[in-house]
Design a protein around this motif. Sequence first.
Motif, PDB file in Angstrom:
ATOM      1  N   ARG A  59       0.836  -1.188   0.000  1.00  0.00           N
ATOM      2  CA  ARG A  59       0.000   0.000   0.000  1.00  0.00           C
ATOM      3  C   ARG A  59       0.874   1.241   0.000  1.00  0.00           C
ATOM      4  O   ARG A  59       1.954   1.259   0.585  1.00  0.00           O
ATOM      5  N   LYS A  61       0.073   4.073   1.519  1.00  0.00           N
ATOM      6  CA  LYS A  61       0.047   4.616   2.884  1.00  0.00           C
ATOM      7  C   LYS A  61      -0.499   3.541   3.793  1.00  0.00           C
ATOM      8  O   LYS A  61      -1.570   3.012   3.559  1.00  0.00           O
ATOM      9  N   VAL A  65      -1.048  -6.018   4.337  1.00  0.00           N
ATOM     10  CA  VAL A  65      -1.170  -7.382   4.829  1.00  0.00           C
ATOM     11  C   VAL A  65      -0.995  -8.316   3.646  1.00  0.00           C
ATOM     12  O   VAL A  65      -1.794  -8.322   2.718  1.00  0.00           O
ATOM     13  N   TYR A 176      26.345  -4.621  60.822  1.00  0.00           N
ATOM     14  CA  TYR A 176      25.574  -4.771  59.579  1.00  0.00           C
ATOM     15  C   TYR A 176      24.238  -5.418  59.898  1.00  0.00           C
ATOM     16  O   TYR A 176      24.164  -6.436  60.570  1.00  0.00           O
ATOM     17  N   ASN A 178      21.186  -7.569  59.177  1.00  0.00           N
ATOM     18  CA  ASN A 178      20.769  -8.627  58.252  1.00  0.00           C
ATOM     19  C   ASN A 178      19.308  -8.432  57.845  1.00  0.00           C
ATOM     20  O   ASN A 178      18.458  -8.219  58.715  1.00  0.00           O
ATOM     21  N   MET A 180      17.391 -10.677  56.875  1.00  0.00           N
ATOM     22  CA  MET A 180      16.599 -11.846  57.254  1.00  0.00           C
ATOM     23  C   MET A 180      17.100 -12.388  58.568  1.00  0.00           C
ATOM     24  O   MET A 180      18.261 -12.240  58.915  1.00  0.00           O
ATOM     25  N   VAL A 182      18.775 -14.617  61.106  1.00  0.00           N
ATOM     26  CA  VAL A 182      19.836 -15.603  60.925  1.00  0.00           C
ATOM     27  C   VAL A 182      19.910 -16.557  62.110  1.00  0.00           C
ATOM     28  O   VAL A 182      20.846 -17.305  62.266  1.00  0.00           O
ATOM     29  N   ASP A 184      18.594 -19.727  64.340  1.00  0.00           N
ATOM     30  CA  ASP A 184      18.053 -21.030  63.996  1.00  0.00           C
ATOM     31  C   ASP A 184      16.793 -21.266  64.795  1.00  0.00           C
ATOM     32  O   ASP A 184      16.829 -21.340  66.017  1.00  0.00           O
TER      33      ASP A 184
END
Lengths: 185, 648
Positions: A59, A61, A65, A176, A178, A180, A182, A184
């Motif tokens: 085409r 413009k 397809v 420092y 943590n 999480m 640590v 047990d």
Amino acid sequence: MGQIEWAMWANEQALAAGLILLTGGVVGVAGQFRGWEFAAYAVAAGVFVCLLEYPRSKRAKGTSVARSGQYCFTVCVKAFGPLTRNYYVRAFLHAAICVPGGFMLATVLGCVCLGIASLIYLAAAIRGEHWEPILPQKDTRKPVAQSIKNPPQNPPPRPPAELRRKPAKDLESAAYDNPMSVTDE
Amino acid sequence: MSRQAEMSLRVKCGGMKSGNGLRADRSGVTGDGADTGRSAGRHTEGGRAAGRTALLALGRTEALLESSGSCGAPEGTMVVSVRSWVANEGGKHLVLMLWLGGNTWLFMNTFLLYSTGQQYHYLYKMLGLGLCISRASASVLNLNCSLVLLPMCRSLLTFVRGTHAVSSRKTRRLLDKSKTFHVACGVAICVFSVVHVSAHLVNVVNFSVSYSDDFPALNLARYRGEDPKMIILIPGITGVLLVLILFLMFTSSSYCIRVSNYEIFWYTHNLFIIFYIILMVHMVGGALKYQTNIEAHPPGCLRANQSSTEQQGEDLEQREDEEGRCREDAHFQPHYPQTWLWVSGPLCLYCVERFYRYIRSSDPVTIVTVVRHPCDVIELRMLKKNFKARPGQYIVLNCPGVSSFENHPFTLTTIECVFTCFIVTNCLLFNSSQCPTENKETFGIHLRVVGDWTGGFKHTHSLGLLLYFCPRCIFRLYVDGPFGSPSEEVFNYDVSLCVAGGIGVTPFACVLHALLDGWTGFRLQRLYFVWVCRELQSFYWFAELLCALHHKLWQENRPDYFNLKLYISQTDGLQSMSEEKYRPLSSRLLVGRPKWKLLLDEIGKSNKHKRVGVFCCGPKGISRTLHRLCNSARSSGTTFEFNKESFC
């Protein structure tokens, strides 16, 4: 009416007309009607028109397809150069092909439909449209930005080593945390 | 196992700082239960390390599969589940089977009638199979020509959609596919027209070749061996015209033409009225005749008479019987045209509907506000008398200043009810009950300047502002509608997921406005809203609306009602919304394309064993992926019902 591309519609019509011509020709040959030679011609003409019209044009413009599997047809049609590019040639070609179909009842419909398609092609040609092949585009990678080519030559500025080293006495600030637990449990 | 792998993978990267592999392993599996974690802790150090590497590898492959699944969809990751497929596709396919069954039954019935019916015995002998095939395909054509008009009565369908008492949600979902049904009937008409024409070609030749000397009334040809082209009568010429119109209509209705030049499609399709008029006179002329006196002249008795005269001196009684039965010559009568019985009802209905729509749209609308938005979007607020719309519906605009005949559909983005009271001072003099009030609905659309018409619209409007002394002369606007769309169903699910791509957010904007006005009145309990745009600026179209809804729901203590996710698909450049008032949006903004499978999995896990309505309005790629995902298996037991806007 905006920017109507007549050639696109003419292409759909010509493809459908080719199929109608082909069907009419097959019926004529299979039934061994009188004048079945015209039907045989219609079969050949229908196949030719379908092959010519299968690849869609690009085409002017907008996005085009492509029909599925049209690449090989595009290459074949493109090989004929200006004969297939020009829509005047196509209009007169279709007009010429459709005439013998009018002599037999089975192929009359195909003849009329192809005639209409040829008229629309003429309108498209008068408006200056032409056939452009849809070819797969090579992926041009975006050029790498200039700044990436030159990595930094110097390290980032840092304070002198004495200031960077943490004081051993100050345990609080050296601790420092943590993220999480640590322990047990 | 896969979830464990993912979680352990994530924790592994985060847990590097803590440096203890045992902890990482343990916390990775606590999500599923502490038992497995405790049993994992009893393994030896070597085994644990090996296990960790294996999990890591599994996690990586899983992540790879998920990421490739979202864009490329390899077959292994999406298994079609029967339950999901039936929920999504079952209704449509049932209707399709019924329609095919109806067509097949009609074809076989008519075929058998003409091949075995006594009244067609002589005709069948002359024409053969061509007769049966042509008549059978004609009856199928009658059925489809009457059915093809019904899905296009859009006002009627909008009305049916709106009456909740009449139809269940399943039936309303079927209405979404009305255009597909129309296309199916259209294709059937084309196919059977080809069959019908081919069969009649053979019939015409047989009329000429098998000219019947015994029954001259049955013949269409004037003499044996007449040129078939000369035998054509009214049915022939009308048939050729019908096929030509069908040819024009069919060739201009392909997807390509509709998308690029809608006008060609629209004007050729409006030739349907000529098609139907010619169709109703197609059978006039009576080429095919049936025998009327079967009792008096049983078919085949002439031959029996002739053969019995050859056998001399045998079965005199039988001869007398047969001669007695064949009392008179066969009488033939042509059929009355039957097509009008099939076609007139739907045709009248459709013409009434078109007329009603024309009358309704002849009132010009008043433009109240025009707002320019970034990324070439114009918002238009309009006012019209007696305009009632529901969220999710769309209208069709016609602006004679730009083009007299073009009509373009736009989804409504705002619907507000405004009561105005005229001439307040006069009301004070008279009773307040005499004060005329008008119920006016202002409605708004967002239109994106993309093609010729919208470009011309924008240009005309700017001219209209400049030429203030006569703005109404240039800028008249006609509105047809509102028409129903699948997005109206958002409120009828417990949980809905709305996916919008770019300007496709417009149907959902109206839904969000309705929620802002009052979210408690609907069945909807949770709404997930995903909006994917190419540029950051596009989000400003509805930024205020989204923030307002978010704040309102948080104030009223329902923060989980509205879950927003915004995505920018163009990944270059630093993109964030810096304004403080748009904080809820900037914190929910993600760069990159969304991973649909993960999204649906997440929604499924939070809404187990529920029916989630998925509404998509955007590019084909997104809707195809979502449709496939909705049909695939889901471990959480959630059913996703896919609904798509058809013209976005």
